[in-house]
Design a protein around this motif. Sequence first.
Motif, PDB file in Angstrom:
ATOM      1  N   GLY A 181       0.911  -1.307   0.176  1.00 21.20           N
ATOM      2  CA  GLY A 181      -0.114   0.059  -0.066  1.00 21.20           C
ATOM      3  C   GLY A 181       0.885   1.661   0.011  1.00 21.20           C
ATOM      4  O   GLY A 181       0.455   2.293  -0.687  1.00 21.20           O
ATOM      5  N   LEU A 182       1.846   1.194   0.905  1.00 21.53           N
ATOM      6  CA  LEU A 182       2.774   2.554   0.839  1.00 21.53           C
ATOM      7  C   LEU A 182       3.451   2.648  -0.646  1.00 21.53           C
ATOM      8  O   LEU A 182       3.737   3.786  -0.795  1.00 21.53           O
ATOM      9  N   VAL A 183       3.945   1.750  -1.283  1.00 15.79           N
ATOM     10  CA  VAL A 183       4.523   1.923  -2.584  1.00 15.79           C
ATOM     11  C   VAL A 183       3.682   2.511  -3.713  1.00 15.79           C
ATOM     12  O   VAL A 183       3.872   3.248  -4.369  1.00 15.79           O
ATOM     13  N   VAL A 203      10.221  18.577  -3.008  1.00 15.42           N
ATOM     14  CA  VAL A 203       9.003  18.146  -2.284  1.00 15.42           C
ATOM     15  C   VAL A 203       9.031  16.941  -1.376  1.00 15.42           C
ATOM     16  O   VAL A 203       8.803  16.677  -0.029  1.00 15.42           O
ATOM     17  N   LEU A 204       9.901  15.929  -1.842  1.00 17.80           N
ATOM     18  CA  LEU A 204      10.232  14.598  -1.012  1.00 17.80           C
ATOM     19  C   LEU A 204      10.748  14.918   0.082  1.00 17.80           C
ATOM     20  O   LEU A 204      10.610  14.601   1.210  1.00 17.80           O
ATOM     21  N   GLU A 205      12.029  15.705  -0.172  1.00 13.42           N
ATOM     22  CA  GLU A 205      12.600  16.188   1.301  1.00 13.42           C
ATOM     23  C   GLU A 205      11.732  16.825   2.332  1.00 13.42           C
ATOM     24  O   GLU A 205      12.016  16.642   3.282  1.00 13.42           O
ATOM     25  N   ILE A 206      10.903  17.523   1.815  1.00 15.52           N
ATOM     26  CA  ILE A 206      10.170  18.565   2.796  1.00 15.52           C
ATOM     27  C   ILE A 206       9.137  17.445   3.582  1.00 15.52           C
ATOM     28  O   ILE A 206       8.999  17.220   4.699  1.00 15.52           O
ATOM     29  N   ILE A 207       8.353  16.605   2.693  1.00 20.70           N
ATOM     30  CA  ILE A 207       7.274  15.865   3.458  1.00 20.70           C
ATOM     31  C   ILE A 207       7.834  14.591   3.869  1.00 20.70           C
ATOM     32  O   ILE A 207       7.063  13.831   5.008  1.00 20.70           O
ATOM     33  N   THR A 208       8.927  14.186   3.766  1.00 19.64           N
ATOM     34  CA  THR A 208       9.445  12.976   4.505  1.00 19.64           C
ATOM     35  C   THR A 208       9.769  13.273   5.848  1.00 19.64           C
ATOM     36  O   THR A 208       9.675  12.447   6.878  1.00 19.64           O
ATOM     37  N   LYS A 209       9.878  14.709   6.404  1.00 17.76           N
ATOM     38  CA  LYS A 209       9.779  14.847   7.729  1.00 17.76           C
ATOM     39  C   LYS A 209       8.503  15.295   8.423  1.00 17.76           C
ATOM     40  O   LYS A 209       8.463  15.408   9.750  1.00 17.76           O
ATOM     41  N   GLU A 218      12.089   7.572   1.801  1.00 16.17           N
ATOM     42  CA  GLU A 218      13.431   8.106   2.056  1.00 16.17           C
ATOM     43  C   GLU A 218      14.435   7.211   1.411  1.00 16.17           C
ATOM     44  O   GLU A 218      15.387   7.687   0.877  1.00 16.17           O
ATOM     45  N   ASN A 219      14.144   6.016   1.474  1.00 15.85           N
ATOM     46  CA  ASN A 219      14.861   5.205   0.403  1.00 15.85           C
ATOM     47  C   ASN A 219      14.756   4.861  -1.038  1.00 15.85           C
ATOM     48  O   ASN A 219      15.584   4.587  -1.712  1.00 15.85           O
ATOM     49  N   ARG A 220      13.535   5.155  -1.340  1.00 20.27           N
ATOM     50  CA  ARG A 220      13.074   4.758  -2.802  1.00 20.27           C
ATOM     51  C   ARG A 220      12.507   5.901  -3.307  1.00 20.27           C
ATOM     52  O   ARG A 220      12.481   5.928  -4.622  1.00 20.27           O
ATOM     53  N   GLY A 221      12.101   7.133  -2.845  1.00 20.74           N
ATOM     54  CA  GLY A 221      11.719   8.199  -3.529  1.00 20.74           C
ATOM     55  C   GLY A 221      12.521   8.680  -4.742  1.00 20.74           C
ATOM     56  O   GLY A 221      11.961   8.962  -5.808  1.00 20.74           O
ATOM     57  N   LYS A 222      13.682   9.000  -4.445  1.00 21.78           N
ATOM     58  CA  LYS A 222      14.579   9.780  -5.484  1.00 21.78           C
ATOM     59  C   LYS A 222      14.774   8.681  -6.658  1.00 21.78           C
ATOM     60  O   LYS A 222      14.652   8.957  -7.690  1.00 21.78           O
ATOM     61  N   THR A 223      15.221   7.445  -6.375  1.00 19.71           N
ATOM     62  CA  THR A 223      15.184   6.523  -7.448  1.00 19.71           C
ATOM     63  C   THR A 223      14.002   6.229  -8.162  1.00 19.71           C
ATOM     64  O   THR A 223      14.002   6.047  -9.370  1.00 19.71           O
TER      65      THR A 223
END
Length: 287
Positions: A181-183, A203-209, A218-223
Motif C-alpha cells: 500500500g505504501l509503494v 517536495v520529497l525532502e520536505i514531506i519526508t519530515k 526516504e530510500n526509494r523516493g529519489k530513485t
Amino acid sequence: MANVAFLGLGVMGYPMAGHLASKGHDVTVYNRTAAKARKWSEEKGGASAPTPAAAASEKEIVFCCVGNDDDLRAVTLGEDGAFSTMSSGSVFVDHTTASAEVARELYAAAAERGIAFIDAPVSGGEAGAVNGVLTVMCGGDEEAFSRAQPVMECYGQSVRLVGAAGSGQLAKMVNQICIGGLVQALSEGIHFAQKAELDVELVLEIITKGAAGSWQMENRGKTMNDDQFDFGFAVDLMRKDLNICLAEARRNGASLPVTAVVDQFYSDIQKAGGGRWDTSSLIRRLK
C-alpha cells in the motif's frame, strides 16, 4: 559459539551465513547449486556439505532461507532432508518467507522427531542482510527461541518472538501488506508531483519530515523519480509474498481490497518485463 548449519545461499542467505561465521560460529552451509556453497566456504572459511542432511548432522541450530513452501519441505522432509539427521533437542530456524500453514506443518513434524522449529521470516532486504540489521519476526516456543535468539542477533537488529508456530509468518504478511500500500501511494504521489511540474526531490525532502514520511519514501523516493529500479526486492518475490497474504486472508476472513489491487498492479509490471525490477517500479504503471 554454536555449531550451526545454513541451508540456502541466495541474496539473503549468503550474507546472513557470513555474519554467523564472522562472529565466530562454526558454520556448515548447503546450497542447491554446490558451486555457490564452495565459493562461500572459500570466502568465509566455513565448511560446505552436499545435502541438507549432511549439513544438519550434529548441529545445534540449523538455519534456512529458501524460496517457497515446496523448497522448504524439500530441504526438511525430502530425500536427504535436514530433519533426517538433526539431533533431538536441536533447533531449526526458518528465515524463508512462506505460509503460516507450512510453518505449523513443519513445527509438528519437527516435534515428532524431538526437534524445535521456529518460523523466522525477515525484513530489511538485501541491504539489511549485508549490513546485519534485519528485523526478524519469530513464531514458536519460548525455550527454543531463547536459545536461537543470540545467534540470530549476528544479523538481526530486532529479533522478537511474536507468538506460537506460524506467528512469525503472519507478522511478515502484515509487513508486506503495509509495504504494498505504501509503494502504491508513493508512486501516485510522485507521479502527481511530476505532472504538476514540481521539484520532486525538494517536495520529497520536505514531506519526508512530516506525517507522510516512511522508509520507502526516504530510500526509494529519489530513485523512483529517476526511473531507476535495478536493485532491492524484486517484483516476482513481492507477488509471491502478496499471494501468500491473500491466501491467508481467504482462510481467516480478513478483507484486503488494496492488497488485492496492488497485487494485480505488480502483475502488470511482470507482464511489462519487470519481474526482476525493484518493487518501487510500481510507478511505471502510471506513465
